[in-house]
Design an enzyme around this catalytic site. Structure first.
Site, PDB file in Angstrom:
ATOM      1  N   GLU A  86       0.905  -1.154   0.000  1.00  0.00           N
ATOM      2  CA  GLU A  86       0.000   0.000   0.000  1.00  0.00           C
ATOM      3  C   GLU A  86       0.941   1.200   0.000  1.00  0.00           C
ATOM      4  OE1 GLU A  86      -3.243   0.387  -0.192  1.00  0.00           O
ATOM      5  OE2 GLU A  86      -3.688  -1.758  -0.262  1.00  0.00           O
ATOM      6  N   THR A 136      11.460   3.171   0.518  1.00  0.00           N
ATOM      7  CA  THR A 136      11.251   4.601   0.274  1.00  0.00           C
ATOM      8  C   THR A 136      12.154   5.468   1.140  1.00  0.00           C
ATOM      9  OG1 THR A 136       9.595   6.344   0.560  1.00  0.00           O
ATOM     10  CG2 THR A 136       9.337   4.426   1.945  1.00  0.00           C
ATOM     11  N   ASP A 137      12.392   6.703   0.687  1.00  0.00           N
ATOM     12  CA  ASP A 137      13.157   7.656   1.505  1.00  0.00           C
ATOM     13  C   ASP A 137      12.350   8.137   2.717  1.00  0.00           C
ATOM     14  OD1 ASP A 137      11.322   9.265   0.149  1.00  0.00           O
ATOM     15  OD2 ASP A 137      12.820  10.606  -0.738  1.00  0.00           O
ATOM     16  N   GLU A 138      11.011   7.897   2.698  1.00  0.00           N
ATOM     17  CA  GLU A 138      10.175   8.414   3.796  1.00  0.00           C
ATOM     18  C   GLU A 138      10.491   7.764   5.134  1.00  0.00           C
ATOM     19  OE1 GLU A 138       6.043   8.998   3.036  1.00  0.00           O
ATOM     20  OE2 GLU A 138       6.385   9.561   0.949  1.00  0.00           O
ATOM     21  N   TYR A 162       2.029   5.029   6.699  1.00  0.00           N
ATOM     22  CA  TYR A 162       2.678   4.421   5.526  1.00  0.00           C
ATOM     23  C   TYR A 162       4.171   4.247   5.767  1.00  0.00           C
ATOM     24  CZ  TYR A 162       5.236   4.376   1.100  1.00  0.00           C
ATOM     25  OH  TYR A 162       6.135   4.076   0.098  1.00  0.00           O
ATOM     26  N   SER A 163       4.854   5.350   6.139  1.00  0.00           N
ATOM     27  CA  SER A 163       6.313   5.246   6.261  1.00  0.00           C
ATOM     28  C   SER A 163       6.699   4.367   7.446  1.00  0.00           C
ATOM     29  CB  SER A 163       6.982   6.621   6.322  1.00  0.00           C
ATOM     30  OG  SER A 163       6.409   7.436   7.296  1.00  0.00           O
ATOM     31  N   LYS A 166       6.530   0.884   6.107  1.00  0.00           N
ATOM     32  CA  LYS A 166       7.672   0.590   5.221  1.00  0.00           C
ATOM     33  C   LYS A 166       8.955   0.430   6.066  1.00  0.00           C
ATOM     34  CE  LYS A 166       7.907   0.361   1.289  1.00  0.00           C
ATOM     35  NZ  LYS A 166       7.699  -0.766   0.331  1.00  0.00           N
TER      36      LYS A 166
HETATM   37  P1  NAD Z   1       1.367   1.326  -6.370  1.00  0.00           P
HETATM   38  O1  NAD Z   1       0.412   1.625  -5.264  1.00  0.00           O
HETATM   39  O2  NAD Z   1       1.215   2.012  -7.681  1.00  0.00           O
HETATM   40  O3  NAD Z   1       1.362  -0.248  -6.675  1.00  0.00           O
HETATM   41  C1  NAD Z   1       1.304  -1.218  -5.665  1.00  0.00           C
HETATM   42  C2  NAD Z   1       0.985  -2.553  -6.314  1.00  0.00           C
HETATM   43  O4  NAD Z   1       0.982  -3.553  -5.281  1.00  0.00           O
HETATM   44  C3  NAD Z   1      -0.401  -2.599  -6.982  1.00  0.00           C
HETATM   45  O5  NAD Z   1      -0.324  -3.257  -8.228  1.00  0.00           O
HETATM   46  C4  NAD Z   1      -1.239  -3.406  -5.995  1.00  0.00           C
HETATM   47  O6  NAD Z   1      -2.311  -4.124  -6.612  1.00  0.00           O
HETATM   48  C5  NAD Z   1      -0.193  -4.347  -5.400  1.00  0.00           C
HETATM   49  N1  NAD Z   1      -0.573  -4.817  -4.068  1.00  0.00           N
HETATM   50  C6  NAD Z   1      -0.998  -4.063  -3.023  1.00  0.00           C
HETATM   51  N2  NAD Z   1      -1.284  -4.849  -1.966  1.00  0.00           N
HETATM   52  C7  NAD Z   1      -1.000  -6.132  -2.361  1.00  0.00           C
HETATM   53  C8  NAD Z   1      -1.072  -7.394  -1.718  1.00  0.00           C
HETATM   54  N3  NAD Z   1      -1.485  -7.500  -0.446  1.00  0.00           N
HETATM   55  N4  NAD Z   1      -0.701  -8.499  -2.404  1.00  0.00           N
HETATM   56  C9  NAD Z   1      -0.282  -8.399  -3.692  1.00  0.00           C
HETATM   57  N5  NAD Z   1      -0.210  -7.234  -4.360  1.00  0.00           N
HETATM   58  C10 NAD Z   1      -0.554  -6.113  -3.698  1.00  0.00           C
HETATM   59  O7  NAD Z   1       2.813   1.575  -5.761  1.00  0.00           O
HETATM   60  P2  NAD Z   1       4.120   2.161  -6.449  1.00  0.00           P
HETATM   61  O8  NAD Z   1       4.092   3.633  -6.403  1.00  0.00           O
HETATM   62  O9  NAD Z   1       4.334   1.461  -7.728  1.00  0.00           O
HETATM   63  O10 NAD Z   1       5.218   1.678  -5.391  1.00  0.00           O
HETATM   64  C11 NAD Z   1       5.829   0.395  -5.495  1.00  0.00           C
HETATM   65  C12 NAD Z   1       6.799   0.206  -4.345  1.00  0.00           C
HETATM   66  O11 NAD Z   1       7.787   1.227  -4.394  1.00  0.00           O
HETATM   67  C13 NAD Z   1       6.168   0.302  -2.961  1.00  0.00           C
HETATM   68  O12 NAD Z   1       6.770  -0.658  -2.139  1.00  0.00           O
HETATM   69  C14 NAD Z   1       6.501   1.717  -2.498  1.00  0.00           C
HETATM   70  O13 NAD Z   1       6.583   1.780  -1.101  1.00  0.00           O
HETATM   71  C15 NAD Z   1       7.844   1.918  -3.154  1.00  0.00           C
HETATM   72  N6  NAD Z   1       8.210   3.301  -3.485  1.00  0.00           N
HETATM   73  C16 NAD Z   1       7.358   4.103  -4.194  1.00  0.00           C
HETATM   74  C17 NAD Z   1       7.756   5.397  -4.556  1.00  0.00           C
HETATM   75  C18 NAD Z   1       6.868   6.300  -5.370  1.00  0.00           C
HETATM   76  O14 NAD Z   1       7.217   7.464  -5.559  1.00  0.00           O
HETATM   77  N7  NAD Z   1       5.746   5.849  -5.895  1.00  0.00           N
HETATM   78  C19 NAD Z   1       9.020   5.854  -4.175  1.00  0.00           C
HETATM   79  C20 NAD Z   1       9.859   5.017  -3.423  1.00  0.00           C
HETATM   80  C21 NAD Z   1       9.449   3.741  -3.106  1.00  0.00           C
HETATM   81  O1  DAU Z   2       9.240   9.772  -1.189  1.00  0.00           O
HETATM   82  C1  DAU Z   2       8.804   8.561  -1.748  1.00  0.00           C
HETATM   83  C2  DAU Z   2       7.307   8.464  -1.597  1.00  0.00           C
HETATM   84  O2  DAU Z   2       6.740   9.348  -2.526  1.00  0.00           O
HETATM   85  C3  DAU Z   2       6.779   7.046  -1.793  1.00  0.00           C
HETATM   86  O3  DAU Z   2       7.278   6.222  -0.791  1.00  0.00           O
HETATM   87  C4  DAU Z   2       5.251   7.029  -1.772  1.00  0.00           C
HETATM   88  O4  DAU Z   2       4.777   5.734  -2.071  1.00  0.00           O
HETATM   89  C5  DAU Z   2       4.747   8.006  -2.800  1.00  0.00           C
HETATM   90  O5  DAU Z   2       3.329   8.061  -2.739  1.00  0.00           O
HETATM   91  C6  DAU Z   2       5.329   9.394  -2.556  1.00  0.00           C
HETATM   92  O6  DAU Z   2       4.827   9.962  -1.331  1.00  0.00           O
HETATM   93  P1  DAU Z   2       4.446  11.522  -1.205  1.00  0.00           P
HETATM   94  O7  DAU Z   2       3.500  11.679  -0.085  1.00  0.00           O
HETATM   95  O8  DAU Z   2       5.657  12.371  -1.225  1.00  0.00           O
HETATM   96  O9  DAU Z   2       3.712  11.722  -2.646  1.00  0.00           O
HETATM   97  P2  DAU Z   2       2.349  12.454  -3.065  1.00  0.00           P
HETATM   98  O10 DAU Z   2       2.318  12.439  -4.562  1.00  0.00           O
HETATM   99  O11 DAU Z   2       1.172  11.915  -2.338  1.00  0.00           O
HETATM  100  O12 DAU Z   2       2.583  13.934  -2.570  1.00  0.00           O
HETATM  101  C7  DAU Z   2       3.703  14.696  -3.024  1.00  0.00           C
HETATM  102  C8  DAU Z   2       3.661  16.038  -2.321  1.00  0.00           C
HETATM  103  O13 DAU Z   2       2.533  16.783  -2.829  1.00  0.00           O
HETATM  104  C9  DAU Z   2       3.454  15.939  -0.819  1.00  0.00           C
HETATM  105  O14 DAU Z   2       4.181  16.995  -0.188  1.00  0.00           O
HETATM  106  C10 DAU Z   2       1.963  16.194  -0.625  1.00  0.00           C
HETATM  107  C11 DAU Z   2       1.622  17.145  -1.769  1.00  0.00           C
HETATM  108  N1  DAU Z   2       0.239  17.029  -2.323  1.00  0.00           N
HETATM  109  C12 DAU Z   2      -0.195  15.794  -2.699  1.00  0.00           C
HETATM  110  C13 DAU Z   2      -1.455  15.643  -3.234  1.00  0.00           C
HETATM  111  C14 DAU Z   2      -1.957  14.268  -3.641  1.00  0.00           C
HETATM  112  C15 DAU Z   2      -0.524  18.161  -2.505  1.00  0.00           C
HETATM  113  O15 DAU Z   2      -0.103  19.295  -2.183  1.00  0.00           O
HETATM  114  N2  DAU Z   2      -1.777  18.014  -3.039  1.00  0.00           N
HETATM  115  C16 DAU Z   2      -2.290  16.792  -3.408  1.00  0.00           C
HETATM  116  O16 DAU Z   2      -3.468  16.709  -3.873  1.00  0.00           O
END
Ligand code: NAD
Ligand code: DAU
Length: 360
Positions: A86, A136-138, A162-163, A166
């Protein structure tokens, strides 16, 4: 032929990683993608590769021990790349429990099944087996606006559910490395952007709302800073760490591209106007007047910034995509995939949006 078990491959980064790996290795690898298809998982992200003979999709939940065990017993898995989680901070603030279940318990199940399949009676492991945990960096918490960075040695200080989940999953991986000499790496990456990102996250949400002439919600003062990395650069970094990293080590992956949220929104608006044809009717409503300051996210981390020094020095990875180019590629992808956006924003997304931004 090496077999990869990718978890969460139907999500944003997982699907980009699978595309990257088939572009790079073609028929020389086999990928099994296990995903439970939550709201964030979408098989449309993989339709171009779905028919490949060296690709298999299995719908299963990573917390389902028997299902994961079966995959390991029926396949000789060489690499695990664990994305499934998630991933949205706002959802974790509203409903933390599912984050603990998937991110912590799910990671424990993945680690245990891999260990059972790979460990030999003397405590060593079958040759060339590797597990990569995508994090994640979070987990490092929040930085002040003072030019400091997150290093691999920065103490964990997560703030959101979330963080925290993780961080817990990372600690489990570290415990497996220390206790069982389990062959794993952890990568902690900054914010990704690019194709197939679900529009609950800042960049695709702003692109979609601006094109529709809807308000652009900015949390707090809009000056929170994130360090943005183009998703293909992340996919490349993951592959390089898995093949060239020292086992047991953590590597930070980041874009050296810090921007305030309000700057990101301005760049998106300017780029949309630059890219849309002169006669496109949507140009009329794309303006800074759409920017709407809304209530801040609870516990909103101020600034993230990764120091990717270790991955550069040891492995030679560096971010390659400049933000001005990456954002153009991303916007071009959303222009070309209007149906994708329509499909993912129908149904449940509308309910989520109303609940999250009601009246804002
Ligand atoms: P996302 O939410 O787009 O995708 C998550 C995927 O995992 C989905 O396909 C979902 O169906 C699947 N999933 C969720 N719960 C599951 C379960 N219980 N069993 C099997 N599958 C399940 O996420 P994302 O943005 O692609 O992130 C992927 C990974 O990278 C995560 O671990 C996240 O913490 C990490 N990450 C994301 C970012 C970012 O900026 N998006 C940055 C750093 C790290
Ligand atoms: O840093 C890595 C992380 O980046 C990942 O681990 C997470 O999975 C990914 O979702 C992302 O987290 P953030 O919370 O940084 O991303 P988000 O896109 O939700 O938000 C980016 C910034 O923008 C944050 O400071 C909140 C702000 N924001 C976000 C939304 C959705 C707004 O100001 N308005 C918005 O509607």
């Amino acid at each position: 032929m090496r077999t990869y078990l990718v978890t969460g491959g139907a999500g944003f980064i997982g699907s980009n990683y699978i595309h990257y790996m088939f572009r790079k290795y073609g028929d020389d690898i086999r990928i099994i993608n296990v995903d439970s298809l939550t709201y964030a998982g979408n098989l449309e992200n993989l339709k171009e590769i779905a028919g490949r003979s060296n690709y298999t999709f299995i719908r299963a939940d990573i917390t389902d021990k028997e299902a994961i065990k079966k995959i390991f017993s029926e396949n000789e898995i060489d690499r695990v790349v664990h994305f499934a989680a998630e991933s949205h901070v706002d959802r974790s603030i509203k409903n933390p429990e599912v984050f603990v279940k998937t991110n912590v318990l799910g990671t424990a199940v993945m680690l245990n099944c891999a260990r059972e399949a790979w460990e030999l009676p003397d405590g060593s492991y079958k040759e060339d087996k590797k597990f990569l945990h995508v994090s994640t960096d979070e987990v490092y918490g929040s930085l002040a606006d003072d030019g400091s960075y997150f290093y691999e040695t920065t103490p964990y200080a997560p703030h959101s559910p979330y963080s925290a989940s993780k961080a817990s999953s990372d600690l489990l991986v570290k415990a497996y490395i220390d206790t069982y000499h389990f062959p794993a790496n952890i990568t902690n990456c900054s914010n990704n952007y690019g194709p197939y990102q679900f529009p609950e996250k800042l960049i695709p949400l702003i692109i979609n709302n601006a094109l529709l002439g809807k308000k652009l919600p900015v949390y707090g003062d809009g000056k929170n800073v994130r360090d943005w990395l183009y998703v293909d650069d992340h996919a490349k970094g993951i592959d390089m760490v898995q093949e060239m990293g020292r086992l047991g080590e953590t590597y930070n992956i980041g874009g050296h591209n810090e921007k305030q949220n309000i700057e990101i929104i301005s760049i998106i608006l300017d780029t949309l106007l630059e890219m849309l044809p002169e006669d496109d009717a949507r140009r009329a409503h794309i303006s800074r007047d759409l920017i709407t300051y809304v209530e801040d996210r609870k516990g909103h981390d101020r600034r993230y910034a990764i120091a990717p020094d270790k991955i550069k020095a040891e492995i030679g990875w560096e971010p390659e995509t400049m933000f001005k180019d990456g954002i153009k590629k991303t916007i071009a992808w959303y222009f070309e995939h209007e149906d994708w956006m329509k499909n993912v924003t129908s149904g449940d997304y509308q309910n989520y949006y109303e609940e999250m931004y009601h009246g804002k």
